[in-house]
Design an enzyme around this catalytic site. Structure first.
Site, short mmCIF file in Angstrom:
data_model
loop_
_atom_site.label_atom_id
_atom_site.label_comp_id
_atom_site.label_asym_id
_atom_site.label_seq_id
_atom_site.Cartn_x
_atom_site.Cartn_y
_atom_site.Cartn_z
N ASP A 53 0.88 -1.21 -0.03
CA ASP A 53 -0.13 0.19 -0.18
C ASP A 53 0.97 1.21 -0.02
OD1 ASP A 53 -1.23 2.19 0.65
OD2 ASP A 53 -2.80 0.90 1.96
N ASN A 80 2.83 2.84 -10.62
CA ASN A 80 1.49 3.09 -11.43
C ASN A 80 0.49 3.25 -10.57
OD1 ASN A 80 -0.28 1.80 -13.85
ND2 ASN A 80 -1.04 0.58 -11.87
N TYR A 155 -6.91 15.76 -8.86
CA TYR A 155 -6.18 14.76 -9.83
C TYR A 155 -5.09 15.51 -10.69
CZ TYR A 155 -5.46 10.70 -13.08
OH TYR A 155 -4.95 9.85 -13.90
N LYS A 159 -0.92 15.18 -10.65
CA LYS A 159 -0.18 14.46 -11.70
C LYS A 159 0.89 15.67 -12.11
CE LYS A 159 -1.85 10.39 -12.26
NZ LYS A 159 -1.30 9.23 -11.62
N THR A 188 -10.87 1.73 -17.55
CA THR A 188 -10.52 1.16 -16.35
C THR A 188 -11.33 1.75 -15.24
OG1 THR A 188 -9.06 2.92 -15.42
CG2 THR A 188 -7.95 1.14 -16.69
N1 LIG Z 1 -7.29 5.11 -17.09
C1 LIG Z 1 -6.94 6.10 -17.33
O1 LIG Z 1 -7.49 6.67 -18.58
C2 LIG Z 1 -5.48 6.90 -16.96
C3 LIG Z 1 -5.20 7.92 -17.89
C4 LIG Z 1 -4.14 8.60 -17.25
C5 LIG Z 1 -3.33 8.24 -16.29
N2 LIG Z 1 -3.99 7.04 -15.64
C6 LIG Z 1 -2.97 6.34 -14.32
O2 LIG Z 1 -2.85 5.12 -14.76
C7 LIG Z 1 -2.69 4.53 -13.39
C8 LIG Z 1 -3.43 3.49 -13.26
O3 LIG Z 1 -4.91 3.60 -13.32
P1 LIG Z 1 -5.86 2.91 -14.03
O4 LIG Z 1 -6.56 3.48 -14.84
O5 LIG Z 1 -5.30 1.36 -14.38
O6 LIG Z 1 -6.96 2.70 -12.41
P2 LIG Z 1 -7.36 1.45 -11.64
O7 LIG Z 1 -7.96 0.21 -12.66
O8 LIG Z 1 -8.42 1.95 -10.70
O9 LIG Z 1 -6.15 0.89 -10.99
C9 LIG Z 1 -5.39 1.59 -10.07
C10 LIG Z 1 -4.58 0.71 -9.18
O10 LIG Z 1 -3.96 1.33 -8.14
C11 LIG Z 1 -4.11 0.85 -6.98
N3 LIG Z 1 -4.02 1.63 -6.02
C12 LIG Z 1 -4.92 2.51 -5.44
N4 LIG Z 1 -4.53 3.19 -4.20
C13 LIG Z 1 -3.52 2.38 -3.85
C14 LIG Z 1 -2.66 2.37 -2.48
N5 LIG Z 1 -2.88 3.28 -1.60
N6 LIG Z 1 -1.43 1.58 -2.63
C15 LIG Z 1 -1.36 0.69 -3.87
N7 LIG Z 1 -2.10 0.50 -4.72
C16 LIG Z 1 -3.06 1.53 -4.81
C17 LIG Z 1 -5.38 0.07 -7.06
O11 LIG Z 1 -5.51 -1.01 -6.11
P3 LIG Z 1 -7.14 -1.37 -5.64
O12 LIG Z 1 -7.62 -2.37 -6.57
O13 LIG Z 1 -6.90 -2.07 -4.43
O14 LIG Z 1 -8.03 -0.32 -5.45
C18 LIG Z 1 -5.48 -0.63 -8.56
O15 LIG Z 1 -4.41 -1.66 -8.62
C19 LIG Z 1 -3.19 5.70 -12.32
O16 LIG Z 1 -1.62 6.35 -11.76
C20 LIG Z 1 -3.87 6.64 -13.27
O17 LIG Z 1 -3.84 8.12 -12.46
C21 LIG Z 1 -4.98 6.39 -15.97
#
Ligand SMILES: NC(=O)c1ccc[n+]([C@@H]2O[C@H](COP(=O)([O-])OP(=O)(O)OC[C@H]3O[C@@H](n4cnc5c(N)ncnc54)[C@H](OP(=O)(O)O)[C@@H]3O)[C@@H](O)[C@H]2O)c1
Length: 230
Positions: A53, A80, A155, A159, A188
């Site tokens: 975490d 990530n 958010y 970033k 996601t």
């Molecule tokens: N999706 C997009 O369009 C997008 C665009 C730009 C950037 N991003 C970035 O991409 C990255 C991944 O996001 P995603 O879209 O794949 O979202 P996601 O499916 O919600 O995955 C987020 C991951 O982060 C974990 N997490 C959250 N809080 C945490 C903590 N305190 N310690 C450890 N792990 C933690 C979550 O674990 P749990 O399952 O336990 O909650 C999950 O595994 C993020 O940094 C996000 O800002 C995403």
């Protein structure tokens, strides 16, 4: 053997990053805060799971100890894990913003510093910061840009902070390469699967910076098309 730790790798872009790195022959360590979800993801990929975490220094320290014990060093760290929050500035409390920064900014620093001794033992270490184009100043203030109407204080500014964190680590840590990436708007949990782009496509951007050759850049901010404005 090349070893990679990906935070927040139980689902979404993190899981796809782990999957793609494993496909490329990398020994993958799945970091996840939920043991059950992390174990399941690791089992699907034949990977190692560590409880991590990013807001818990104790789990971060324990994860570093486990990686050291199992592998002795670390070649790739993908920061990530991240959470979203889309409130306007006037509707965002400082408490909420602090909670989000704990994951998206301070967690990255906690994990990076904890893993640094292991990364320094690698002959070609890479750190990937999973940022977002919506954290770009240039993008936020461009009235003709695709993100001008987005005004999500916590958010977007988290970033932006992560981008500066990237630039400063890159200056200090050479020859370790440290780069920020934008995966693009991917389907996601972060956005309720509203996007149409597959998570794997976003993960490919992380993978490209994780597997950079010795001639690759450091201190950059990129998406799949190339360099992004800070
Ligand atoms: N999706 C997009 O369009 C997008 C665009 C730009 C950037 N991003 C970035 O991409 C990255 C991944 O996001 P995603 O879209 O794949 O979202 P996601 O499916 O919600 O995955 C987020 C991951 O982060 C974990 N997490 C959250 N809080 C945490 C903590 N305190 N310690 C450890 N792990 C933690 C979550 O674990 P749990 O399952 O336990 O909650 C999950 O595994 C993020 O940094 C996000 O800002 C995403």
């Amino acid at each position: 053997m090349t070893t990679a730790l990906i935070t927040g790798a139980n689902k979404g872009i993190g899981y796809e990053t782990a999957r793609l790195l494993a496909e490329r022959g990398v020994t993958v360590v799945i970091g996840a805060r939920d043991s059950r979800k992390g174990e399941e993801a690791a089992a699907r990929l034949g990977a190692t799971f560590v409880e991590l975490d990013v807001t818990s220094p104790a789990t971060v320290k324990a994860a570093a100890a486990t990686v050291e014990e199992r592998f002795g060093s670390l070649d790739i760290l993908v920061n990530n894990a991240g959470i979203g929050e889309w409130g306007l500035p006037s509707a965002t409390s400082a408490t909420l913003m602090r909670d989000l920064y704990e994951v998206n900014v301070f967690g990255v620093v906690e994990v990076t510093n904890a893993m640094l001794p292991l990364l320094r033992r690698s002959p070609a270490a890479r750190i990937v910061m999973v940022s977002s184009e919506v954290g770009s100043f240039a993008s936020a203030i461009d009235p003709d840009g695709p993100w001008f109407d987005m005004n999500a204080l916590a958010y977007q500014s988290s970033k932006t902070a992560l981008n500066m964190v990237t630039a400063l680590y890159a200056k200090e840590l050479a020859p370790i390469k440290v780069n920020a990436i934008c995966p693009g708007y991917c389907a996601t949990d972060l956005n309720g699967f509203q996007a149409t782009r597959p998570a794997a496509q976003g993960a490919a951007v992380s993978v490209s910076m994780a597997l950079l050759g010795d001639d690759g850049p450091s201190g950059t901010f990129v998406n799949e098309e190339g360099t992004l404005a800070w």
